[in-house]
Scaffold this active site. Structure first.
Site, PDB file in Angstrom:
ATOM      1  CB  THR A 364      24.509  30.773  23.542  1.00  0.00           C
ATOM      2  OG1 THR A 364      23.537  30.703  24.424  1.00  0.00           O
ATOM      3  CG2 THR A 364      25.226  32.289  23.505  1.00  0.00           C
ATOM      4  CG  HIS A 416      40.863  42.409  24.833  1.00  0.00           C
ATOM      5  ND1 HIS A 416      41.846  42.424  23.495  1.00  0.00           N
ATOM      6  CD2 HIS A 416      40.408  43.662  24.626  1.00  0.00           C
ATOM      7  CE1 HIS A 416      41.658  43.534  22.913  1.00  0.00           C
ATOM      8  NE2 HIS A 416      41.081  44.209  23.586  1.00  0.00           N
TER       9      HIS A 416
END
Length: 445
Positions: A364, A416
């Protein structure tokens, strides 16, 4: 013959849509495959074409209503039947019978008696103008005097222009004040600096939107906006999201782009942008760290050995993320062409469900809107997203000396749960090094 207009198959896991807008009115002529109605789904807008040529006979669903796949939207009537009926009427048409007119014999005899009399023609003598001994005389008795109205008006308008002092003129230009609405307080009506400063204490008028819609307005969210809100919230709630940052010196990329952009466009017919460099750099990083190109499915990690890069595109209707497939097998020109085509389709509202599915990693670019730094949100079920930002001239230490270089901040948000910090930081470092040394992109190292 009448053909039904039904809701077509909208794609995988999409079962309903909202009637956004009817493109044709009832009774209006339509051609085969011409768009009749626009449907809004959770992901894209779909235009439903006419099955046949004819007239839009009926509209079963109004704008704003929700419909399911296969539902009836309306009907199109074939115009051939009406044409046949008209041709039959024309063929069966018979002209009215002519009535015979009767002639009165008395009138006929009177017309013979009344004969026109011959009139003798008189010859007109032409006047002869003799100018041998005559002197020309200029007669101005009937001439109108010449009045210079426009000249007087121009002089009058020049006098009526408002006079303004140099200091006041400079302040009016800087503040973009219309001096025609100001009455000067100086000698002979001259506008002074104090007259413009006095306007700063005046209260501004309320905004046009407040006047038009009131203090507050309620607008129903579109299906696309509802889906965006739902998916972004799910990404924050379901993923253990973390963001790491780095910066990249864009000098080499900008130099290479400026050097070859004209030749590139002449050869391939497309402009050379920054996005193709970032896509190539990300592919090198994804090949070195496969977990960033993976996703979680239940209790398993699915590693993707193909590289479908999603490019975020902002439109008037909301954010869409079309996918460029198998980018590792594309050239710079192929990547730029695909980005341009998908971006245009997204802005025109012609993006399809297939264009949005199958991405493995997202890029993006908030820099086009002036963003300096951000923390992008994941695009589920993907596990990472790279955020690009604006390029700003910043002081950088190069070989012990401070130099001004064009620098961009990079942000990598990742899940994560399956990506460790070491992998995320190392991936971002590879992207940085590949962009600061663009030759590595061609050597794939």
């Amino acid at each position: 013959m009448t053909e039904k207009i039904t809701v077509p198959t909208l794609g995988e896991s999409v079962t309903e849509a909202t009637v956004s807008k009817w493109l044709k009115s009832k009774g209006e002529k339509v051609a085969a495959d011409e768009p009749l109605v626009e449907l809004e789904t959770d992901k894209v807008n779909v235009e439903v074409p006419s099955p046949i040529s004819g007239v839009l006979g009926s509209i079963s669903v109004k704008e704003g209503e929700t419909v399911n796949v296969g539902s009836l939207l309306g009907a199109v009537e074939n115009s051939s039947g009406t044409i046949k009926n008209k041709t039959k009427e024309i063929n069966n048409y018979s002209p009215p019978k002519k009535e015979k007119s009767e002639i009165n014999p008395k009138l006929f005899e009177e017309s013979k008696i009344l004969k026109p009399k011959k009139v003798k023609e008189k010859k007109l003598e032409e006047p002869v103008l003799n100018l041998d001994n005559e002197e020309p005389v200029l007669n101005l008795d009937n001439e109108e005097p010449l009045i210079l109205e426009k000249v007087h008006e121009e002089k009058k308008s020049q006098r009526e222009e408002k006079q303004i002092s140099p200091a006041a003129r400079k302040m009016a230009i800087e503040t973009k004040v219309d001096i025609n609405n100001i009455e000067g307080s100086g000698k002979n009506g001259i506008i002074l600096k104090e007259d413009i400063m006095s306007l700063m204490g005046s209260k501004p008028s309320p905004s046009e939107r407040k006047v038009k819609f009131g203090p507050e307005e309620r607008v129903r969210m579109t299906r696309l906006r509802l889906t965006i809100a739902k998916r972004l919230k799910e990404a924050q709630e379901n993923a253990a999201m973390l963001t790491t940052f780095n910066e990249v010196d864009m000098s080499e990329v900008m130099s290479m782009r400026n050097q070859y952009k004209d030749d590139f466009q002449n050869k391939y017919g497309v402009k050379l942008g920054f996005m193709s460099f970032f896509v190539k750099a990300c592919i090198i990083g994804l090949k070195n760290y496969p977990a960033i190109n993976a996703e979680i499915q239940g209790e398993e990690i699915v590693y993707k050995n193909y590289y479908n890069i999603s490019i975020a595109v902002g439109t008037d209707r909301g954010l869409v993320v079309p996918v460029i497939r198998e980018t590792d097998e594309m050239s710079f020109a192929d990547i730029e062409k695909n980005i341009g085509d998908l971006g245009q389709k997204a802005r025109d509202g012609k993006i399809t469900i297939e264009d949005l599915q199958g991405g493995t990693f997202t890029i993006t670019n908030g820099g086009i809107y002036g963003s300096m730094l951000s923390t992008p949100i994941l695009n589920p079920p993907q596990s990472a997203v790279l955020g690009m930002h604006n390029i700003v001239q910043r002081p950088v230490v190069v070989n012990g000396n401070v130099e001004v270089r064009p620098v961009m901040y990079l942000a990598l948000s990742y899940d994560h749960r399956i990506i460790d910090g070491k992998e995320a930081v190392s991936f971002l470092k590879i992207v940085k090094e590949s962009l600061e040394q663009p030759k590595r992109l061609f050597l794939n190292i």
